[in-house]
Design a protein around this motif. Structure first.
Motif, PDB file in Angstrom:
ATOM      1  N   PHE A  80       0.612  -0.998  -0.456  1.00 48.21           N
ATOM      2  CA  PHE A  80       0.109   0.374  -0.021  1.00 48.21           C
ATOM      3  C   PHE A  80       1.120   1.365  -0.761  1.00 48.21           C
ATOM      4  O   PHE A  80       1.931   0.949   0.766  1.00 48.21           O
ATOM      5  CB  PHE A  80      -1.062   0.070   1.377  1.00 48.21           C
ATOM      6  CG  PHE A  80      -0.420  -0.496   2.812  1.00 48.21           C
ATOM      7  CD1 PHE A  80      -0.354   0.905   3.731  1.00 48.21           C
ATOM      8  CD2 PHE A  80      -0.194  -1.715   2.960  1.00 48.21           C
ATOM      9  CE1 PHE A  80       0.916   0.404   4.835  1.00 48.21           C
ATOM     10  CE2 PHE A  80       0.513  -1.735   4.092  1.00 48.21           C
ATOM     11  CZ  PHE A  80       0.687  -0.829   5.370  1.00 48.21           C
ATOM     12  N   TYR A  81       0.480   2.585  -0.887  1.00 48.56           N
ATOM     13  CA  TYR A  81       1.396   3.510  -1.066  1.00 48.56           C
ATOM     14  C   TYR A  81       0.583   4.300  -0.862  1.00 48.56           C
ATOM     15  O   TYR A  81      -0.375   5.061  -1.079  1.00 48.56           O
ATOM     16  CB  TYR A  81       1.612   2.814  -2.468  1.00 48.56           C
ATOM     17  CG  TYR A  81       2.245   1.948  -3.023  1.00 48.56           C
ATOM     18  CD1 TYR A  81       1.263   0.626  -3.182  1.00 48.56           C
ATOM     19  CD2 TYR A  81       3.231   1.462  -2.358  1.00 48.56           C
ATOM     20  CE1 TYR A  81       1.675  -0.696  -3.578  1.00 48.56           C
ATOM     21  CE2 TYR A  81       4.231  -0.096  -2.490  1.00 48.56           C
ATOM     22  CZ  TYR A  81       2.932  -0.936  -3.118  1.00 48.56           C
ATOM     23  OH  TYR A  81       3.285  -2.462  -3.337  1.00 48.56           O
ATOM     24  N   MET A  82       1.771   6.024  -1.237  1.00 42.51           N
ATOM     25  CA  MET A  82       0.959   6.987  -1.225  1.00 42.51           C
ATOM     26  C   MET A  82       0.763   6.887  -2.768  1.00 42.51           C
ATOM     27  O   MET A  82       1.317   7.119  -3.638  1.00 42.51           O
ATOM     28  CB  MET A  82       2.083   8.459  -1.016  1.00 42.51           C
ATOM     29  CG  MET A  82       1.793   9.885  -0.829  1.00 42.51           C
ATOM     30  SD  MET A  82       3.365  10.707  -0.644  1.00 42.51           S
ATOM     31  CE  MET A  82       3.284  10.209   1.247  1.00 42.51           C
ATOM     32  N   SER A  83      -0.456   7.985  -2.630  1.00 38.43           N
ATOM     33  CA  SER A  83      -0.780   8.612  -4.219  1.00 38.43           C
ATOM     34  C   SER A  83      -0.744   9.434  -4.523  1.00 38.43           C
ATOM     35  O   SER A  83      -0.930  10.689  -3.689  1.00 38.43           O
ATOM     36  CB  SER A  83      -2.773   8.455  -4.123  1.00 38.43           C
ATOM     37  OG  SER A  83      -2.825   8.261  -5.673  1.00 38.43           O
ATOM     38  N   GLU A  84      -0.155  10.403  -5.465  1.00 37.00           N
ATOM     39  CA  GLU A  84      -0.482  11.859  -5.504  1.00 37.00           C
ATOM     40  C   GLU A  84      -1.614  11.922  -7.130  1.00 37.00           C
ATOM     41  O   GLU A  84      -1.021  11.516  -8.421  1.00 37.00           O
ATOM     42  CB  GLU A  84       1.408  12.329  -6.072  1.00 37.00           C
ATOM     43  CG  GLU A  84       1.797  12.516  -4.661  1.00 37.00           C
ATOM     44  CD  GLU A  84       3.195  12.492  -4.812  1.00 37.00           C
ATOM     45  OE1 GLU A  84       4.063  13.855  -3.888  1.00 37.00           O
ATOM     46  OE2 GLU A  84       3.767  12.607  -5.859  1.00 37.00           O
ATOM     47  N   ASN A  85      -2.050  12.969  -7.038  1.00 35.09           N
ATOM     48  CA  ASN A  85      -2.288  14.176  -8.609  1.00 35.09           C
ATOM     49  C   ASN A  85      -1.342  14.573  -9.360  1.00 35.09           C
ATOM     50  O   ASN A  85      -0.573  15.708  -8.612  1.00 35.09           O
ATOM     51  CB  ASN A  85      -3.341  14.092  -8.367  1.00 35.09           C
ATOM     52  CG  ASN A  85      -4.551  13.718  -8.006  1.00 35.09           C
ATOM     53  OD1 ASN A  85      -5.107  12.952  -8.655  1.00 35.09           O
ATOM     54  ND2 ASN A  85      -5.550  13.660  -6.997  1.00 35.09           N
ATOM     55  N   ILE A  86      -0.445  13.511 -10.124  1.00 38.66           N
ATOM     56  CA  ILE A  86       0.780  14.769 -11.370  1.00 38.66           C
ATOM     57  C   ILE A  86      -0.086  14.935 -12.320  1.00 38.66           C
ATOM     58  O   ILE A  86      -0.289  13.928 -13.323  1.00 38.66           O
ATOM     59  CB  ILE A  86       2.008  13.955 -10.971  1.00 38.66           C
ATOM     60  CG1 ILE A  86       2.438  14.060  -9.356  1.00 38.66           C
ATOM     61  CG2 ILE A  86       2.993  14.811 -11.851  1.00 38.66           C
ATOM     62  CD1 ILE A  86       3.859  13.212  -9.243  1.00 38.66           C
ATOM     63  N   PRO A  87      -0.239  16.503 -12.756  1.00 41.48           N
ATOM     64  CA  PRO A  87      -0.468  16.425 -14.059  1.00 41.48           C
ATOM     65  C   PRO A  87      -0.047  15.807 -14.973  1.00 41.48           C
ATOM     66  O   PRO A  87       1.364  15.722 -14.811  1.00 41.48           O
ATOM     67  CB  PRO A  87      -1.348  17.792 -14.127  1.00 41.48           C
ATOM     68  CG  PRO A  87      -1.544  17.975 -12.744  1.00 41.48           C
ATOM     69  CD  PRO A  87      -0.207  17.108 -11.926  1.00 41.48           C
TER      70      PRO A  87
END
Length: 463
Positions: free
Chosen positions: A136-143
Motif C-alpha cells: 500500500f502506497y502514497m498516491s499523488e495527483n500529478i497532471p
C-alpha cells in the motif's frame, strides 16, 4: 402473601444466577479480534497481532522472524490509514479507480501547471500479506506533462500488465512528503523500501531542500525540450555487453532524454552508447563501488553536464547526507563520506534543482508488483530489491511517453560480456540482492506488450 413474596424471591434469584452465568461464559469465550480472517473484510488491513503473523509462516522462515514480528507489533495502524499528506483544496482520488483530474478541464492547463501534487496514502485491494511486503502506497495527483495520444500510461491500461500498474504512485520524494505521519508509516521498512534506520532530523534536513517542481517531476524541463513534440521519448541505457559494437550511439542521443546508471563509461564508446546523459541513477554505495571497480576502465564518476540530473536511489542514510551536502555545497557531515566534497562527483554547478530522489514507496511497489521474486520467501529477502538499472527503467516507464531500452539483459546474455567496456570477456554475475533473470523476463514482457522497445541482437529470441 408471604408465599407470594417467597416465590418472587426465588424467581429473582434464578434470574440473577443466569445473568451471572452468561457473563462468565462471555468473558471466558469471547473471540479475539485478531483471530478473525482478515480476508473476509472488504478493506485489507495489517493486523498488529503477532499471532496473526504466524499464519504467514511459509514466508517467514529464518532468523528474521522475530524482527518481522516486532515490526508488525509496532503501533503503526493509525499511520497506515488513508490521510492527506498536505492540505489540498481537493482530495486525491483512489489511485486504483482513476485520475481525479478531469480531461474536460483542459489538457494544456494541466500540463503547464507547477502546482504541487496532492498526496494521500492509499492501499490497493488484494490478499493479506506479511507486514514487510507493505503493498500500500502514497498516491499523488500529478497532471500529465504532454498531450501524447498513445503514451505508455494509456497503453499499459490495455495490456496484461494493467493490474500491476498504479498510475498515481509517486516516483520521487520531496519536501512535502516528510511528515511525522509518513515517517511513522515508512520507518518500518528498511533500506531502499522505506525510511528504516534514518532519523527524522536527517530526513527533514535533506528533503526540505527538495522543494520545487524540479524535484518532484522527473522530466522537469520538458517545456523547453519538447520542440513541438506531443510525446516525450526516453532512451534508458544499461551497461550490458550487448551494446559493444552496436553502433546505437546516434540513435540513443536522438531521444529527448537519456537515462544512465552506475559505471556508465562514455568516453571512447560514444559510437555504441551515445554521449548525452540527462538522468543518472545511483545510490551512494553503487557510486563508490563503481569508482573503485571501474576506474581502470575509464569510469571516474557520474557524467557531468548542464543537462544532467542526479537521481538518488536511497538505501542508507549516507544517501540523504550526500544529497544534503550536494544541494547546499557543503562537505558531507557524517557517515562513510564524511568530509568529502560532493562537487567532486556532480560538478561545481550542481544545485538542488538538479537533484532528485526516488520515493521508497515507488521502489517497494516495483519489488511487490513488477519484480515479486521467490527471494522474498527465503533467507535473503531483507536485502532483496530491484537492481539500480531496473529501478531506472521502470521509473522511465512511469515518467515518459515512449521508452527505448539499450544494454539490458536479453535471453542470449551469455553471448556478451558483463559490460560493454570490458577489455576481455567477463561472465555475467548474479547476486542474492537482485533477481536478474526475473528482470530479464519483465523486459521481454514489456517489449512484447509494446510498452518498451528493447534492443536485442536477435529478434527470434522473442518467439
Amino acid at each position: 402473601m408471604a408465599l407470594k413474596r417467597q416465590l418472587l424471591w426465588a424467581v429473582g434469584s434464578v434470574v440473577c444466577l443466569l445473568v451471572i452465568y452468561m457473563l462468565c461464559l462471555n468473558t471466558q469465550w469471547r473471540p479475539s479480534l485478531y483471530l478473525l480472517d482478515v480476508k473476509t473484510s472488504p478493506v485489507r488491513t495489517v493486523s498488529t497481532s503477532k499471532n496473526a503473523l504466524l499464519r504467514w509462516s511459509d514466508l517467514v522462515q529464518d532468523d528474521l522472524t522475530s524482527t518481522l514480528l516486532d515490526l508488525a507489533g509496532a503501533k503503526q495502524t493509525a499511520a497506515l490509514k488513508t490521510q492527506p499528506v498536505t492540505s489540498p483544496p481537493k482530495p486525491a482520488q483512489d489511485q486504483i479507480k482513476n485520475d481525479s483530474l478531469s480531461r474536460s478541464e483542459g489538457e494544456d492547463k494541466a500540463k503547464n501547471t507547477t502546482r504541487a501534487p496532492l498526496s494521500k496514502t492509499a492501499r490497493p485491494p488484494g490478499p493479506t500479506e506479511p507486514a514487510y511486503i507493505g503493498d500500500f502506497y502514497m498516491s499523488e495527483n500529478i497532471p500529465p506533462q504532454t498531450n501524447c495520444p498513445d503514451g505508455i500510461r494509456s497503453r499499459i491500461k490495455e495490456s496484461e500488465l494493467r493490474q500491476r500498474f498504479l498510475e498515481h504512485i509517486p516516483v520521487l520524494q520531496w519536501a512535502q512528503h516528510v511528515t511525522q505521519e509518513q515517517y511513522q508509516r515508512l520507518k518500518q521498512y528498511p533500506g531502499t523500501h522505506g525510511w528504516g534506520g534514518i532519523d527524522y532530523d536527517t530526513l527533514m534536513d535533506t528533503l526540505t531542500v527538495l522543494n520545487s517542481s524540479a524535484n518532484w517531476r522527473m522530466l522537469d524541463d520538458w517545456e523547453s525540450r519538447k520542440n513541438k513534440s506531443e510525446c516525450s521519448r526516453c532512451a534508458v541505457v544499461g551497461n550490458g555487453g550487448i551494446l559493444k559494437g552496436s553502433k546505437k550511439g546516434k540513435e540513443i542521443d536522438g531521444h529527448h532524454y537519456v537515462f544512465r546508471t552506475n559505471g556508465a563509461v562514455i568516453k571512447g564508446f560514444e559510437e555504441d552508447v551515445g554521449s548525452r546523459t540527462t538522468h543518472y541513477t545511483f545510490s551512494t554505495n553503487t557510486l563508490m563501488n563503481s569508482m573503485r571497480s571501474y576506474g581502470g576502465l575509464g569510469y571516474n564518476g557520474p557524467p557531468v553536464s548542464t543537462e544532467t540530473r542526479y537521481v538518488f536511489l536511497p538505501d542508507h542514510d549516507r544517501d540523504y547526507l550526500l544529497m544534503k551536502a550536494a544541494s547546499t555545497h557543503t562537505l558531507v557531515e557524517s557517515g562513510p563520506e564524511r568530509g568529502k566534497d560532493p562537487t567532486r562527483y556532480f560538478g561545481k554547478d550542481v544545485s538542488a534543482a538538479k537533484l532528485k530522489m526516488y520515493h521508497p514507496d515507488f521502489i517497494r511497489y516495483l519489488r511487490n508488483r513488477f519484480l515479486r521474486s521467490n527471494i522474498l520467501r527465503g533467507r535473503y529477502r531483507s536485502i532483496y530489491r530491484p537492481s539500480t538499472g531496473a529501478a531506472m527503467l521502470l521509473a522511465a516507464l512511469h515518467s515518459c511517453d515512449q521508452v527505448s531500452a539499450y544494454g539490458f539483459m536479453t535471453p542470449d546474455y551469455s553471448k556478451y560480456s558483463d559490460h560493454y567496456y570490458d577489455k576481455t570477456y567477463r561472465k555475467v554475475g548474479f547476486f542474492a540482492n537482485h533477481d536478474m533473470r526475473m528482470e530479464m523476463t519483465v523486459w521481454q514482457q514489456l517489449h512484447k506488450a509494446g510498452l518498451v522497445t528493447l534492443y536485442m541482437r536477435n529478434e527470434t529470441d522473442l518467439n
